[in-house]
Design an enzyme around this catalytic site. Structure first.
Site: not given
Length: 465
Positions: A214, A248
């Site tokens: 990720e 993020c």
């Protein structure tokens, strides 16, 4: 060498425990998830204090909202649906092989390694752990070396609520993290930046360890001609300046039709003033930890200024008594593609706002760039929504809001291309950390013996073979 031996010993202990009980029951898995949820619920004040100490200032409400509530929700979601997820799933058998039957049987992988980042140190360690435990695995977690207080608390609570052969937390510096990534796990999940993600993938490849990465990226927000500017500014401001931009999936830059650029900038200023009435001093606005991270951000902003970009700070730089530093929300208008602010993931409180001729231009820009972790589009136009979905790629898409798709446990969370490999969360996470084992059961009345040699050409013609 001592670190390597200690980590290998922990992994071996978990492997032995898994070999002794390779398929935990539904009750055992649910009980582990309950313990994990209890760990987060009972110690929420300690968790908020530890993260605040690591960051310099993190509003406790943000920690409860983005770290603790998400873990509790994910654990509850998995417990309630785990029986269905564990059931074998029937597979269709071609008519030539009937009356045989087939199914897929989800089986635990073994030991799952998790490397967590510093921006959401609690939730991004425990959310994949929930999926791995639900799938019946043992878990080893390596928290970020940049959050020592949170990592120490996580290790202490994990040892209190779990046997080390079930789940353990490994503290240590970057060298320990490199050693951890090189262990022969049955699956390794990493959350963090792309450069380190590539190192993790290389280390895992030596053991043929499957990975989930990720990695974030430059998530754009598109503001179309039919969008309500005040509402779009409100939702973008929330998503951008939560955790001081260190999310993020935060909006990294905004693409808006040039004719609406100035009204949108004014709307953003109003929303920031409403969210943080005392500017950077507002208690609900967080700090940016780490000198290197702050210097990177300030160099990015200086370059934009030097190249003639309009830079609009919406507060003041504030140094806190505890050593923390708050960098103000700042707008950077019309940076060019060769600037650092458009080349790197910002991961901080700067927001690039770029005027484009129209949404076709914006979509083409997104489609030809690196694939982001999230894409936000503010529009009610069904045709434009269709074009967003059909002509672009991203880990997730949100219309008329930001971030909240990640709060839906039934939706997979993950990236594509430069923003990551694979997804987890909810059933997607259960499948990610399971072996979908193929099972074929031949019937006693099977006629496949007719296909044994010597081959009957007439029969093959009859069967269309």
């Amino acid at each position: 060498m001592d670190d390597a031996r200690a980590l290998t010993a922990r992994l071996d202990a978990q492997r032995r425990a898994f070999s002794a009980a390779p398929y935990p029951s539904l009750a055992e898995r649910r009980e582990r998830l309950t313990r994990l949820a209890t760990l987060s619920r009972r110690h929420r004040d300690e968790i908020a204090a530890a993260i605040d100490a690591d960051v310099g200032h993190r509003p406790a409400v943000e920690t409860r909202l983005a770290e603790i509530a998400t873990v509790l929700q994910a654990a509850r979601f998995a417990r309630r649906r785990l029986r269905r997820w564990m059931r074998p799933r029937r597979a269709t058998v071609p008519w030539r092989l009937q009356p045989a039957s087939a199914r897929t049987h989800p089986q635990p992988l073994g030991v799952v390694g998790i490397i967590a980042p510093s921006n959401y140190p609690w939730s991004l360690a425990w959310l994949p752990a929930i999926d791995a435990l639900a799938a019946g695995n043992r878990v080893m977690i390596k928290p970020s070396e940049h959050t020592p207080a949170t990592s120490a608390l996580m290790a202490r609570l994990a040892a209190r609520y779990f046997a080390p052969e079930e789940l353990c937390v490994v503290e240590g510096d970057a060298e320990v993290a490199r050693t951890f990534a090189a262990l022969p796990f049955d699956h390794l999940l990493f959350t963090g930046g792309g450069a380190i993600g590539r190192e993790v993938a290389r280390a895992a490849a030596a053991n043929l360890t499957p990975v989930t990465l990720e990695l974030g990226g430059k998530s754009p927000a598109l503001v179309a001609a039919d969008a309500d500017l005040e509402k779009a500014a409100e939702r973008i401001a929330f998503g951008k300046w939560l955790n001081a931009g260190r999310t993020c999936i935060a909006p990294d830059h905004v693409l808006i039709e040039a004719s609406r650029l100035e009204p949108f900038l004014k709307a953003l200023k109003r929303q920031v003033a409403r969210f943080y009435p005392e500017g950077s001093a507002s208690r609900d606005y967080g700090a940016v930890p780490g000198r290197a991270q702050r210097e990177r951000l300030e160099a990015m902003l200086a370059e934009a200024r030097d190249h003639g970009c309009r830079v609009i700070p919406l507060g003041e730089r504030l140094e806190l008594a505890n050593g923390g530093v708050k960098l103000p929300p700042t707008l950077v208008v019309d940076p060019t593609d060769n600037m650092r602010i458009m080349q790197e993931e910002i991961f901080g409180p700067w927001l690039a706002v770029i005027g484009v001729p129209d949404m076709a231009h914006a979509l083409a820009r997104v489609a030809t760039g690196p694939r982001p972790l999230a894409l936000y589009a503010f529009t009610d136009d069904p045709d434009l929504r269709r074009r967003v979905l059909q002509t672009t790629h991203s880990g997730g898409v949100v219309f008329n809001d930001t971030l909240w798709h990640n709060a839906v446990p039934a939706l997979p969370f993950g990236g594509v291309g430069a923003s990551g490999i694979g997804a987890y969360q909810g059933e997607a996470g259960f499948r990610r950390f399971s072996l979908e084992r193929s099972v074929f059961v031949q019937s006693r009345r099977s006629a496949v013996g007719w296909l044994n040699p010597p081959y009957r050409r007439w029969l093959l013609r009859l069967l269309g073979l």
